[in-house]
Scaffold this motif. Structure first.
Motif, short mmCIF file in Angstrom:
data_model
loop_
_atom_site.label_atom_id
_atom_site.label_comp_id
_atom_site.label_asym_id
_atom_site.label_seq_id
_atom_site.Cartn_x
_atom_site.Cartn_y
_atom_site.Cartn_z
N SER A 266 0.83 -1.20 0.00
CA SER A 266 0.00 0.00 0.00
C SER A 266 0.87 1.25 0.00
CB SER A 266 -0.89 0.01 1.24
OG SER A 266 -0.11 0.19 2.41
N HIS A 267 0.27 2.38 -0.42
CA HIS A 267 1.06 3.61 -0.40
C HIS A 267 1.36 4.05 1.03
CE1 HIS A 267 -2.92 5.50 0.15
NE2 HIS A 267 -2.25 6.51 0.70
N GLN A 268 0.50 3.62 2.00
CA GLN A 268 0.80 3.93 3.40
C GLN A 268 2.08 3.23 3.86
OE1 GLN A 268 -2.17 2.88 2.29
NE2 GLN A 268 -3.86 4.04 3.24
N THR A 269 2.28 2.01 3.35
CA THR A 269 3.51 1.29 3.70
C THR A 269 4.73 1.99 3.12
OG1 THR A 269 2.34 -0.83 3.82
CG2 THR A 269 4.73 -0.92 3.49
N VAL A 270 4.60 2.48 1.89
CA VAL A 270 5.70 3.24 1.29
C VAL A 270 6.01 4.47 2.14
CG1 VAL A 270 6.45 4.56 -0.73
CG2 VAL A 270 5.14 2.46 -1.04
N ILE B 270 9.59 5.46 3.95
CA ILE B 270 10.24 6.74 3.68
C ILE B 270 10.49 7.51 4.97
CG2 ILE B 270 9.90 9.02 2.63
CD1 ILE B 270 8.39 7.57 0.37
N ASN B 271 9.54 7.40 5.91
CA ASN B 271 9.64 8.13 7.17
C ASN B 271 10.29 7.32 8.28
OD1 ASN B 271 8.26 10.80 6.68
ND2 ASN B 271 6.66 9.41 5.97
N HIS B 272 10.94 6.20 7.89
CA HIS B 272 11.74 5.39 8.81
C HIS B 272 10.92 4.85 9.99
CE1 HIS B 272 15.05 7.00 6.47
NE2 HIS B 272 14.68 8.23 6.79
N SER B 273 9.69 4.47 9.72
CA SER B 273 8.86 3.91 10.78
C SER B 273 9.36 2.51 11.14
CB SER B 273 7.39 3.82 10.31
OG SER B 273 6.63 3.05 11.21
N GLU C 94 12.36 -0.29 -0.80
CA GLU C 94 13.60 0.44 -1.13
C GLU C 94 14.11 0.04 -2.51
OE1 GLU C 94 16.09 -0.47 2.18
OE2 GLU C 94 15.31 1.18 3.42
N HIS C 95 13.92 -1.24 -2.89
CA HIS C 95 14.32 -1.68 -4.23
C HIS C 95 13.47 -0.98 -5.29
CE1 HIS C 95 15.90 -4.27 -7.36
NE2 HIS C 95 14.65 -4.52 -7.75
N ALA C 96 12.16 -0.88 -5.04
CA ALA C 96 11.26 -0.21 -5.99
C ALA C 96 11.60 1.27 -6.11
CB ALA C 96 9.81 -0.40 -5.55
N ILE C 97 11.92 1.90 -4.98
CA ILE C 97 12.30 3.32 -4.98
C ILE C 97 13.54 3.53 -5.85
CG2 ILE C 97 13.31 5.14 -3.53
CD1 ILE C 97 11.36 4.25 -1.32
N ALA C 98 14.55 2.65 -5.67
CA ALA C 98 15.78 2.76 -6.45
C ALA C 98 15.52 2.51 -7.93
CB ALA C 98 16.81 1.78 -5.91
N GLN C 99 14.65 1.55 -8.22
CA GLN C 99 14.37 1.19 -9.61
C GLN C 99 13.65 2.32 -10.34
OE1 GLN C 99 12.61 -2.68 -9.94
NE2 GLN C 99 12.07 -2.45 -12.11
N LEU C 100 12.74 2.99 -9.65
CA LEU C 100 11.96 4.07 -10.27
C LEU C 100 12.63 5.43 -10.14
CD1 LEU C 100 8.38 3.03 -9.11
CD2 LEU C 100 9.30 2.87 -11.42
N GLY C 101 13.69 5.52 -9.33
CA GLY C 101 14.33 6.82 -9.11
C GLY C 101 13.43 7.79 -8.38
N TYR C 102 12.61 7.27 -7.46
CA TYR C 102 11.63 8.11 -6.76
C TYR C 102 12.32 9.06 -5.79
CZ TYR C 102 8.13 9.39 -3.29
OH TYR C 102 7.32 10.08 -2.43
#
Length: 361
Positions: free
Chosen positions: A11-15, A19-22, A34-42
């Motif tokens: 979910s986007h809440q999990t993202v 991101i907020n280091h919960s 984190e892999h998806a973030i790196a892959q998309l360059g978010y």
């Protein structure tokens, strides 16, 4: 963020939590996100976050003087504290000549355009303190200053007529100077020399008031020399003049010769030590020396300098904590001591080789 969530299968809440280091995310899920973030360059957009939260997550810091160890380390500690809470620090340094013309007006306009969440001021003088209090702003203000000057911090607040939220934070210089006086008195020193800092600096005024108060309380004689500078060269000249004047007096005046020199900062201690060495006076056998600030290298002076170590890193934490409390995001920080409406951070006396027992007359 939604694209990252789709790619990671969460979910986007999990993202958002990742991101907020919960801590409420498993290691496996965090790795996928984190892999998806790196892959998309978010990358997060601070502008978007500001629109969503009605907060810019930006803190403005205004300083009038950063030429000395204390203000520089205070700024560094604030930046660390703000960054720890995933916020940004925007800094404006106002040159003295510009400040004398317009105070903090131009800096205030700049921060108003940035829509900062809070303002932090480093106000070493009475003029800068009053300018910070009189600035036309509604955002919370955290003011770093000393308790005393021409007016105390709480008197300045009353004089300014400020209506918005204000918090004062400073170093507990009274307790520090008490510890210096107590140390010297305990070692048998009964006659001392004190070098002041610049007359318009609140740190200098506070340290002088505290030193003279505790000397009087302990029955320890002290002579104050108005150096009116933080620089080593001016202190060197002052101590040279004091030694020369003493040596021109009759020998019986030796009973009143100071056995310790206390300086308003470590730069002055450098000048005092040089003057003592050049006159053949031993430290600490003939004269003890105490500084203030514990600058880098103070432990390698000859001899190593006894000095006061302010906890600048703690100042940054208290500034950040006060700011978050004023924004309704945390409980107010606790201080070991408060005076004149100012939360005070402790400063430790560090004993080294420049202080010893008073010489026998």
């Amino acid at each position: 963020m939604f694209e990252v969530a789709r790619l990671a299968g969460v979910s986007h809440q999990t993202v958002s939590r990742v991101i907020n280091h919960s801590p409420d995310v498993s290691d496996a899920t965090r790795a996928k996100v984190e892999h998806a973030i790196a892959q998309l360059g978010y990358r997060r957009s601070n502008s978007a976050r500001a629109l969503a939260s009605n907060r810019s997550r930006t803190v403005g810091l205004i300083a009038c003087s950063i030429d000395f160890y204390g203000p520089i380390n205070t700024m560094a500690s604030i930046e660390l504290g703000v960054r720890h809470h995933d916020m940004f620090l925007s800094v404006v340094i106002v040159p003295q000549e510009e400040f004398e013309k317009s105070g903090f007006d131009s800096a205030g306009r700049s921060f108003s355009e940035q829509d900062v969440d809070a303002l932090v001021f480093i106000t070493p003088t009475d003029a800068t303190l009053l300018a910070a209090l009189r600035m036309n702003t509604t955002v919370p203000r955290i003011i770093i200053t000393s308790t005393h000057g021409a007016v105390t911090a709480d008197e300045a607040l009353a004089l300014s007529g400020t209506k918005g939220p204000v918090s004062f934070i400073g170093i507990d210089q009274w307790t520090a100077m008490h510890d210096v006086a107590d140390l010297l008195h305990g070692l048998g020193h009964r006659s001392t020399l004190y070098l002041t800092g610049p007359s318009n600096w609140r740190d200098a005024a506070t340290r002088r008031l505290a030193w003279e108060h505790y000397c009087a309380k302990l029955g320890m004689a002290t002579r104050t020399i108005d150096v009116d500078s933080w620089e080593a060269g001016r202190a060197y000249d002052a101590v040279n003049a004091a030694i020369d004047a003493h040596r021109r007096q009759p020998s019986e005046a030796d009973a009143q010769a100071p056995t310790a020199i206390v300086t308003a900062n470590d730069n002055q201690a450098v000048g005092a030590i040089r003057a003592l060495h050049e006159h053949g006076l031993r430290i600490p056998e003939d004269v003890s020396v105490v500084g203030f600030d514990d600058i880098p290298g103070a432990d390698n002076f000859y001899p190593p300098l006894t000095t006061v170590h302010p906890h600048f890193s703690e100042v940054g934490l208290k500034v950040t904590g006060s700011m978050l409390a004023m924004l309704g995001a945390a409980e107010p920080p606790q201080f070991d001591r408060t005076a004149h409406g100012t939360g005070l951070v402790l400063a430790d006396l560090v004993g080294r080789g420049s202080v010893g027992p008073a010489r026998e007359r």
